[in-house]
Design a protein around this motif. Structure first.
Motif, mmCIF file in Angstrom:
data_model
loop_
_atom_site.group_PDB
_atom_site.id
_atom_site.type_symbol
_atom_site.label_atom_id
_atom_site.label_comp_id
_atom_site.label_asym_id
_atom_site.label_seq_id
_atom_site.Cartn_x
_atom_site.Cartn_y
_atom_site.Cartn_z
ATOM 1 N N LYS A 365 0.829 -1.208 0.000
ATOM 2 C CA LYS A 365 0.000 0.000 0.000
ATOM 3 C C LYS A 365 0.862 1.256 0.000
ATOM 4 C CE LYS A 365 -3.711 0.090 2.484
ATOM 5 N NZ LYS A 365 -4.661 0.146 3.634
ATOM 6 N N GLU A 366 1.905 1.278 0.838
ATOM 7 C CA GLU A 366 2.766 2.458 0.912
ATOM 8 C C GLU A 366 3.560 2.638 -0.380
ATOM 9 O OE1 GLU A 366 1.261 1.383 4.591
ATOM 10 O OE2 GLU A 366 2.578 0.121 3.366
ATOM 11 N N LEU A 367 4.012 1.516 -0.972
ATOM 12 C CA LEU A 367 4.770 1.582 -2.216
ATOM 13 C C LEU A 367 3.879 2.070 -3.357
ATOM 14 C CD1 LEU A 367 7.580 1.085 -3.316
ATOM 15 C CD2 LEU A 367 6.970 -1.310 -3.685
ATOM 16 N N GLN A 601 5.760 -0.157 8.392
ATOM 17 C CA GLN A 601 5.661 0.156 6.967
ATOM 18 C C GLN A 601 5.423 1.648 6.739
ATOM 19 O OE1 GLN A 601 2.751 -2.522 5.197
ATOM 20 N NE2 GLN A 601 3.512 -4.195 6.450
ATOM 21 N N LYS A 602 4.600 2.249 7.585
ATOM 22 C CA LYS A 602 4.327 3.671 7.435
ATOM 23 C C LYS A 602 5.541 4.515 7.817
ATOM 24 C CE LYS A 602 -0.658 3.196 7.980
ATOM 25 N NZ LYS A 602 -0.640 1.787 7.582
ATOM 26 N N LEU A 603 6.278 4.056 8.824
ATOM 27 C CA LEU A 603 7.476 4.773 9.252
ATOM 28 C C LEU A 603 8.471 4.908 8.106
ATOM 29 C CD1 LEU A 603 9.326 6.041 11.384
ATOM 30 C CD2 LEU A 603 10.002 3.729 12.071
ATOM 31 N N VAL A 604 8.644 3.840 7.331
ATOM 32 C CA VAL A 604 9.559 3.892 6.183
ATOM 33 C C VAL A 604 9.130 4.989 5.209
ATOM 34 C CG1 VAL A 604 10.418 2.627 4.179
ATOM 35 C CG2 VAL A 604 10.224 1.480 6.381
ATOM 36 N N GLN A 605 7.813 5.068 4.936
ATOM 37 C CA GLN A 605 7.320 6.071 3.995
ATOM 38 C C GLN A 605 7.492 7.475 4.552
ATOM 39 O OE1 GLN A 605 6.152 5.560 0.699
ATOM 40 N NE2 GLN A 605 6.639 7.723 0.845
ATOM 41 N N LEU A 611 12.845 13.260 3.513
ATOM 42 C CA LEU A 611 14.092 13.497 2.779
ATOM 43 C C LEU A 611 13.864 14.013 1.359
ATOM 44 C CD1 LEU A 611 16.090 10.324 3.911
ATOM 45 C CD2 LEU A 611 16.389 12.678 4.703
ATOM 46 N N ASP A 612 12.602 14.149 0.955
ATOM 47 C CA ASP A 612 12.285 14.580 -0.407
ATOM 48 C C ASP A 612 11.831 16.034 -0.395
ATOM 49 O OD1 ASP A 612 11.473 14.974 -2.986
ATOM 50 O OD2 ASP A 612 10.044 13.322 -3.058
ATOM 51 N N PRO A 613 12.686 16.986 -0.766
ATOM 52 C CA PRO A 613 12.305 18.410 -0.701
ATOM 53 C C PRO A 613 11.189 18.776 -1.664
ATOM 54 C CG PRO A 613 14.393 18.146 -1.858
ATOM 55 C CD PRO A 613 14.056 16.805 -1.291
ATOM 56 N N ASP A 614 10.966 17.968 -2.675
ATOM 57 C CA ASP A 614 9.975 18.321 -3.692
ATOM 58 C C ASP A 614 8.535 18.205 -3.205
ATOM 59 O OD1 ASP A 614 11.978 18.857 -5.503
ATOM 60 O OD2 ASP A 614 11.973 16.849 -6.356
ATOM 61 N N VAL A 615 8.290 17.483 -2.101
ATOM 62 C CA VAL A 615 6.904 17.318 -1.645
ATOM 63 C C VAL A 615 6.489 18.376 -0.640
ATOM 64 C CG1 VAL A 615 7.094 14.825 -1.988
ATOM 65 C CG2 VAL A 615 7.383 15.759 0.306
ATOM 66 N N TRP A 616 7.415 19.255 -0.247
ATOM 67 C CA TRP A 616 7.130 20.248 0.793
ATOM 68 C C TRP A 616 6.937 21.628 0.190
ATOM 69 C CZ3 TRP A 616 5.923 18.186 5.279
ATOM 70 C CH2 TRP A 616 6.413 16.902 5.560
ATOM 71 N N THR A 617 5.974 22.389 0.742
ATOM 72 C CA THR A 617 5.622 23.720 0.220
ATOM 73 C C THR A 617 5.505 24.713 1.369
ATOM 74 O OG1 THR A 617 4.375 22.715 -1.594
ATOM 75 C CG2 THR A 617 3.911 25.022 -1.112
#
Length: 638
Positions: A365-367, A601-605, A611-617
């Motif tokens: 689900k997370e993937l 599983q959610k913790l990994v996501q 670590l992904d700057p593109d998802v933050w606004t």
């Protein structure tokens, strides 16, 4: 109703809190509590042009950004004292007419409209219900959509706005469509649960004026090969199918618009070093004028492992994860690939997260969610050979169906008995269908008819085109202050039209990740029934102590872990924590394992998003990094 920071901070600090509260924290003025709550604060959202005043009725000092969430610290007739943070206190006053009360910290996001009609936002719940319950629903809906397209909407329709005709990806381009209110109801067409939502909307960025050139539309396809011993004949079949398609496209403009990459996976090299690798990018996705290198790479992939892997199931999730995360779908930031496809080919199921040889704790689900938010559709060709057996085939099929969803369609293809001819035909159909997406975008003749392609692949092609048009034209959510819309498409309740998401800050998600990490540590130590009871009591006792501290927003009278956080009780979803009572936790080791596995599983996501700057606004100029926000899907909440 929802305040992400309250939830995550409360449970984390229940586990971590040490020592007295600093005096500075005690002196900060607290916001007003919501009616009937002990730990939920009142909040408002700024309307366009909202002004901050130095006092009620005083001078204006500056203009707020639109839809900035603010806490309410005091109220006078026609005025609210507000501030953007619980910890910093109030910063001034706003007129009541310049803000909208916000009971939840949830926002709505349009799904990709492929496979359904464009949805309409109405000025009242009653007008929305009138359409949904109309005996000629589809006919009336089409008439309204025609009026919207022509710009000739009669005022008596009560239409506030319409969904954009193209897809606006809330992850790529955050827009705020706060849910001001909602009603849980049954959809009139099939009596399944549905939400009617009152939303407000205004884009965060200026709408683009560009025009999309359909001739620029292209596709990136990454094959993810199982290169264990049993896969040798199927990799050769894949090469034959792809080579035939490439040969037919060679020298054409379509051939230049389809590019390929290849990722291979095996299993845990620590358990069997002679496997040589767990995952390996054999060929990165790049734009090439000659596909000879692609064919040569697929041929080379027939050099399968010379030894058996540990167990029948392989680490296919690791291969898919790398295909999603390590592929340069943005093409170096120059010209991103428009259609993005990962094709997994395997005769085994994925490693379960409990398997010691699995690389990652991330689940299907997370993937799937991570892929969809990247605009990537995962397709799985599962060769159900005799070596697996019915029970193993059922396990693998369930996992791969969950992985291979994109919006409301599933792209799982089980090949009975691993029949080579059926497998080769399926590979060819998938690749040809993807090239037909480009032909359709260029108004050229398709190779496959819609019937040959199948409705799911037709919807996928349309979804990719709508996402492309949305990116290229800078489409935005409708500019409307308030409107009512249905969660599920009014004409087809099998299609999700609006997806509720939780608006969280980067600091809040980091806290959430720390929370799950700490709970996992404690939970893993609770091996027997006595330990389980002790664990729950320990957390509950700390929550009770926290309730004495105004900075710790918890309800100590709850019988569940999640119920300590009042704002979760009214949400239109059931969180795993809300359902975790002491009785359920202590009931069996299997229950505890299921809860802990879900958290892991959610913790990994969460860590990947952090670590992904593109998802933050940033919601406003100068916002610190920790206050940047992300619209988080409900299905990956703890």
């Amino acid at each position: 109703m929802i305040t992400a920071g309250k939830w995550v901070s409360a449970l984390l600090l229940a586990v971590l809190m040490q020592g007295p509260v600093p005096a500075s924290a005690q002196e900060v003025q607290r916001p007003l509590l919501a009616e009937g709550k002990t730990s939920v604060y009142q909040r408002v959202l700024t309307r366009p042009g909202a002004l901050l005043h130095d006092a009620a009725g005083g001078a204006a000092t500056r203009t707020y950004p639109t839809f900035l969430p603010l806490y309410v610290y005091a109220e006078q007739p026609g005025w609210f004292q507000v501030g953007p943070s619980v910890s910093s206190g109030p910063e001034g006053w706003v007129e009541a007419g310049a803000v909208v009360r916000w009971k939840q910290n949830i926002v709505a996001a349009f799904t990709n409209p492929a496979g359904r009609k464009r949805q309409i936002l109405f000025d009242s719940e009653e007008r929305l219900r009138w359409l949904m319950e109309h005996e000629a629903l589809r006919e009336v809906q089409d008439q309204m959509l025609g009026e919207i397209a022509a710009g000739q909407v009669p005022p008596e329709r009560g239409i506030a706005a319409a969904e954009p005709p193209v897809f606006v990806n809330i992850v790529d381009q955050l827009y705020l469509m706060p849910i001001l209110d909602f009603v849980q109801d049954l959809h009139p067409l099939n009596y399944e649960e549905n939400l009617l939502m009152q939303v407000a909307s205004v884009p965060l960025r200026e709408a683009g004026q560009g025009q999309a050139d359909p001739g620029d539309f292209d596709a990136g396809i990454v094959f993810v090969f199982d290169t264990t011993q049993s896969m040798e004949p199927y990799i050769a079949r894949t090469q034959d199918a792809v080579e035939q398609v490439v040969r037919e496209m060679r020298g054409t403009e379509i051939g230049d618009r389809v590019q390929f990459g290849v990722v291979a996976f095996r299993d845990n090299t620590a358990a069997e070093p002679r496997l040589q690798y767990r995952t390996r990018t054999l060929l990165p996705l790049q734009r090439r004028n000659d596909q000879t290198e692609v064919l040569a790479t697929i041929r080379a992939a027939t050099n399968v492992a010379s030894v058996d892997s540990p167990g029948f199931n392989e680490d296919s999730f690791a291969g898919v994860e790398d295909a999603i995360d390590l592929t340069d779908w943005e093409a170096g930031g120059g010209d991103p690939f428009d259609a993005r496809i990962v094709i997994l080919i395997t005769d085994a199921g994925p490693k379960d997260v409990r398997d010691p040889n699995a690389r990652s704790d991330i689940g299907a689900k997370e993937l799937q969610r991570a892929a969809q938010d990247e605009g990537v559709a995962v397709m799985t060709l599962h060769l159900k050979t005799s070596a697996g057996g019915e029970a193993q085939h059922a396990y693998a099929a369930n996992a791969y169906r969950e992985l291979s969803r994109f919006q409301d369609d599933t792209y799982y293809y089980g090949i009975d008995d691993g029949a080579p001819e059926a497998f080769e035909a399926t590979v060819k159909r998938l690749v040809t269908a993807i090239t037909d997406v480009i032909r359709t975008a260029r108004n050229e003749q398709r190779v496959l008819s819609p019937e040959e392609t199948g409705p799911a692949l037709v919807n996928l092609g349309l979804a990719m085109q709508l996402a492309y048009l949305g990116r290229e034209t800078g489409a935005q959510a409708p500019d409307v202050i308030e409107g009512w819309v249905s969660e599920k498409a009014v004409e087809d309740p099998s299609r999700l039209a609006i997806e509720p998401r939780l608006l969280v800050t980067k600091n809040e998600m980091a806290t959430m990740a720390d929370l799950l990490s700490q709970l996992l540590t404690l939970g893993e130590q609770a091996r027997g029934a006595e330990d389980a009871a002790s664990f729950f009591t320990q957390v509950r006792d700390v929550v009770a102590r926290m309730a004495q501290n105004p900075d710790r927003l918890v309800n100590p009278d709850s019988d569940t872990l999640g119920g300590a956080l009042e704002f979760l009780e009214d949400l239109p979803y059931e969180s795993q924590l809300m359902l975790t009572t002491e009785e359920r936790w202590a009931q069996s080791a299997m229950n505890r394992r299921q809860i802990l596995d879900g958290m892991r599983q959610k913790l990994v996501q969460y860590r990947k998003w952090l670590l992904d700057p593109d998802v933050w606004t940033a919601l406003y100029d100068g916002a610190p990094d920790g206050d940047h926000v992300f619209a988080m899907p409900f299905d990956v909440l703890p």
